[in-house]
Design a protein around this motif. Structure first.
Motif, PDB file in Angstrom:
ATOM      1  N   GLU A 186     -46.039  -1.850   5.124  1.00 23.57           N
ATOM      2  CA  GLU A 186     -45.984  -0.406   4.870  1.00 23.57           C
ATOM      3  C   GLU A 186     -44.547   0.101   4.855  1.00 23.57           C
ATOM      4  O   GLU A 186     -44.156   0.896   3.995  1.00 23.57           O
ATOM      5  N   SER A 187     -43.745  -0.350   5.806  1.00 20.11           N
ATOM      6  CA  SER A 187     -42.363   0.110   5.910  1.00 20.11           C
ATOM      7  C   SER A 187     -41.532  -0.303   4.708  1.00 20.11           C
ATOM      8  O   SER A 187     -40.659   0.459   4.248  1.00 20.11           O
ATOM      9  N   ARG A 188     -41.758  -1.484   4.170  1.00 17.00           N
ATOM     10  CA  ARG A 188     -40.903  -2.022   3.128  1.00 17.00           C
ATOM     11  C   ARG A 188     -41.271  -1.560   1.706  1.00 17.00           C
ATOM     12  O   ARG A 188     -40.599  -1.939   0.750  1.00 17.00           O
ATOM     13  N   VAL A 189     -42.298  -0.744   1.548  1.00 18.74           N
ATOM     14  CA  VAL A 189     -42.619  -0.213   0.219  1.00 18.74           C
ATOM     15  C   VAL A 189     -41.601   0.869  -0.148  1.00 18.74           C
ATOM     16  O   VAL A 189     -41.412   1.826   0.610  1.00 18.74           O
ATOM     17  N   PRO A 190     -40.913   0.768  -1.296  1.00 19.51           N
ATOM     18  CA  PRO A 190     -39.981   1.812  -1.708  1.00 19.51           C
ATOM     19  C   PRO A 190     -40.686   3.163  -1.858  1.00 19.51           C
ATOM     20  O   PRO A 190     -41.725   3.260  -2.513  1.00 19.51           O
ATOM     21  N   ASP A 191     -40.119   4.186  -1.217  1.00 21.91           N
ATOM     22  CA  ASP A 191     -40.729   5.520  -1.198  1.00 21.91           C
ATOM     23  C   ASP A 191     -39.731   6.517  -1.787  1.00 21.91           C
ATOM     24  O   ASP A 191     -38.686   6.787  -1.177  1.00 21.91           O
ATOM     25  N   PRO A 192     -40.018   7.124  -2.935  1.00 20.30           N
ATOM     26  CA  PRO A 192     -39.046   8.028  -3.560  1.00 20.30           C
ATOM     27  C   PRO A 192     -38.756   9.267  -2.730  1.00 20.30           C
ATOM     28  O   PRO A 192     -37.670   9.850  -2.861  1.00 20.30           O
ATOM     29  N   ARG A 193     -39.671   9.691  -1.877  1.00 21.28           N
ATOM     30  CA  ARG A 193     -39.413  10.885  -1.084  1.00 21.28           C
ATOM     31  C   ARG A 193     -38.286  10.671  -0.074  1.00 21.28           C
ATOM     32  O   ARG A 193     -37.727  11.651   0.459  1.00 21.28           O
ATOM     33  N   ARG A 194     -37.936   9.440   0.158  1.00 25.94           N
ATOM     34  CA  ARG A 194     -36.768   9.165   1.001  1.00 25.94           C
ATOM     35  C   ARG A 194     -35.484   9.714   0.373  1.00 25.94           C
ATOM     36  O   ARG A 194     -34.518  10.010   1.091  1.00 25.94           O
TER      37      ARG A 194
END
Length: 463
Positions: free
Chosen positions: A146-154
């Protein structure tokens, strides 16, 4: 120089290197749209002011101290961490500026250094393979799916964290925190070892006498209280940098408003790549990192592409050769760039070419090797008659144990005590101060050998 910028589609068509693969294109587009509506983090006029000072560096009239975190993290955006990082850099600048009698341009790796290029897209631990950590701008450090999925909201978190950091930095540097008269309190906070403290105390006494003389001469109190400080980071993520590009109302030209100085990394400096294309269109001062595999021909092509108008202060070349290669690899590159007629700011990054892993798995760097690359950088410029314009250092204002050696004589067993970096090892505050003393002595000696002092040719301005 063009007054237009390519679209994101055009940039990605060039095969933009080191970009995350986002699983939700619609979410990414929404974030980019939101960032385009946000106010700029820095202003075009500020970037122009920095360009003027980098022109002084390139002309041999000033020295650049570029320093800060390897990789900023959202969790470290606290007043204490920002204050400590700023304090150690300002303290180093005082040592350099007074002892070497050279104006120091202070640039932080700050308020945007949230993304990191990686040598591999994946990381494997105990048989489990996950995407590599690419900085808090992209994904999380925790090693789980879960942590390592790229998240654009970051990317929105990057903007918000950078805005908060810049606001606090501006308050510090304009509110008396950088007052030269606080240098004795910096001694207490920063220098624990008696040998370095004695040297720094002696220098502090000299500075106080010089300040007393200036006050007696009627120098304004404000001249002591504030400094100029600029933000820089690697312009790695296309969506973020493109979304924060603005057209300057004064000139009608594009500026990257995510930072004052933006640089292109060693892994993304492809001459026809997206990073060179985008930054070649911006009016900011820009930098490019060159490693030991760089040929003179590539160096020449890059400076001609990034500085087509031969503009003073436009281009900073940050070399990261490694201590064992700098004396052999750097001369031909300098000669090729000088042959174009351009006067760039030459800056040494002695960190990235000197990393190794211990038997216990800690990535580290050795202080004597770091200094050896800086010393070699100075040797090459002395031989060629060019100006060693600055250093680019990964450091923190905290008492971490990430690099071995230095005044505290940290060994590999000590690394486990406070190894806190999210990516690469950083100098701690004592090691940073020690490096400043080494630099000051080398600068002073080189200036004496030249027979002229750059400050004699310098047009006074607030540094």
């Amino acid at each position: 120089m063009s007054t237009t910028i390519p679209s994101l589609t055009d940039l990605h068509a060039r095969g933009a290197a080191q970009q995350p693969t986002y699983p939700d294109a619609a979410a990414l587009a929404s974030v980019v749209g939101e960032l385009r509506e946000r106010p700029p983090l820095v202003f075009a006029g500020e970037a122009d002011d920095l360009k003027e000072r980098i022109a002084d560096v390139a002309a041999g009239r000033a020295f650049m101290l570029q320093a800060g975190d390897c990789a900023e993290t959202f969790g470290n955006v606290t007043a204490v961490n920002i204050r400590n990082a700023l304090r150690v850099q300002l303290s180093m600048a005082v040592v350099l500026q007074y002892a070497a009698q050279v104006p120091v341009v202070k640039v932080g790796r700050i308020a945007g250094q949230y993304a990191k290029p990686r040598s591999s897209n994946d990381e494997t631990r105990d048989g489990l393979t996950l995407p590599s950590y690419r900085g808090d701008a992209v994904n999380g450090l925790d090693f789980n799916a879960e942590s390592r999925v790229p998240d654009p909201r970051r990317l929105l978190d990057v903007y918000n964290s950078s805005a908060a950091t810049l606001n606090l930095v501006r308050a510090f540097v304009n509110g008396g925190f950088a007052d030269l008269r606080t240098v004795h309190s910096w001694n207490t906070d920063f220098v624990r070892n008696s040998r370095v403290e004695a040297k720094y105390e002696a220098l502090s006494d000299e500075i106080e006498r010089a300040m007393a003389f200036m006050i007696a001469c009627g120098v304004s109190d404000d001249a002591f209280r504030t400094v100029n400080y600029w933000a820089s980071h690697e312009a790695l993520l296309m969506e973020y940098e493109h979304a924060l590009t603005r057209i300057d109302s004064r000139t009608g030209t594009p500026y990257g408003t995510s930072g004052h100085l933006l640089w292109i990394g060693e892994r993304t400096r492809q001459i026809d790549g997206a990073h060179v294309e985008l930054l070649s269109r911006l009016r900011n001062p820009v930098g490019v990192k060159l490693g030991p595999t760089t040929t003179p021909e590539v160096a020449r092509e890059l400076v001609e592409r990034l500085d087509p108008d031969n503009e003073p202060g436009r281009l900073t070349i940050i070399t990261r050769m490694g201590a064992g290669k700098v004396r052999d690899a750097l001369p031909a590159i300098i000669e090729a760039v000088e042959a174009t007629g351009r006067k760039v700011a030459w800056v040494c990054d002695p960190m990235h070419g000197n990393t190794y892993s211990t038997e216990k798995g800690f990535k580290t760097r050795a202080f004597p090797v770091i200094w050896d690359e800086v010393d070699g950088f100075f040797d090459v410029h002395a031989e060629l008659g060019t100006w060693p314009g600055g250093v680019h250092i990964e450091l923190t204002g905290n008492d971490v144990t990430e690099c071995v050696g230095g005044v505290d004589e940290l060994d590999e067993d000590a690394l486990a005590d406070r190894y806190e970096t999210a990516c690469d090892p950083r100098l701690n505050r004592n090691q940073g101060i020690e490096l400043a003393f080494y630099l000051a002595e080398r600068l002073r000696n080189d200036i004496l050998r030249r027979g002229t002092n750059p400050i004699q040719e310098f047009t006074p301005r607030e540094m």
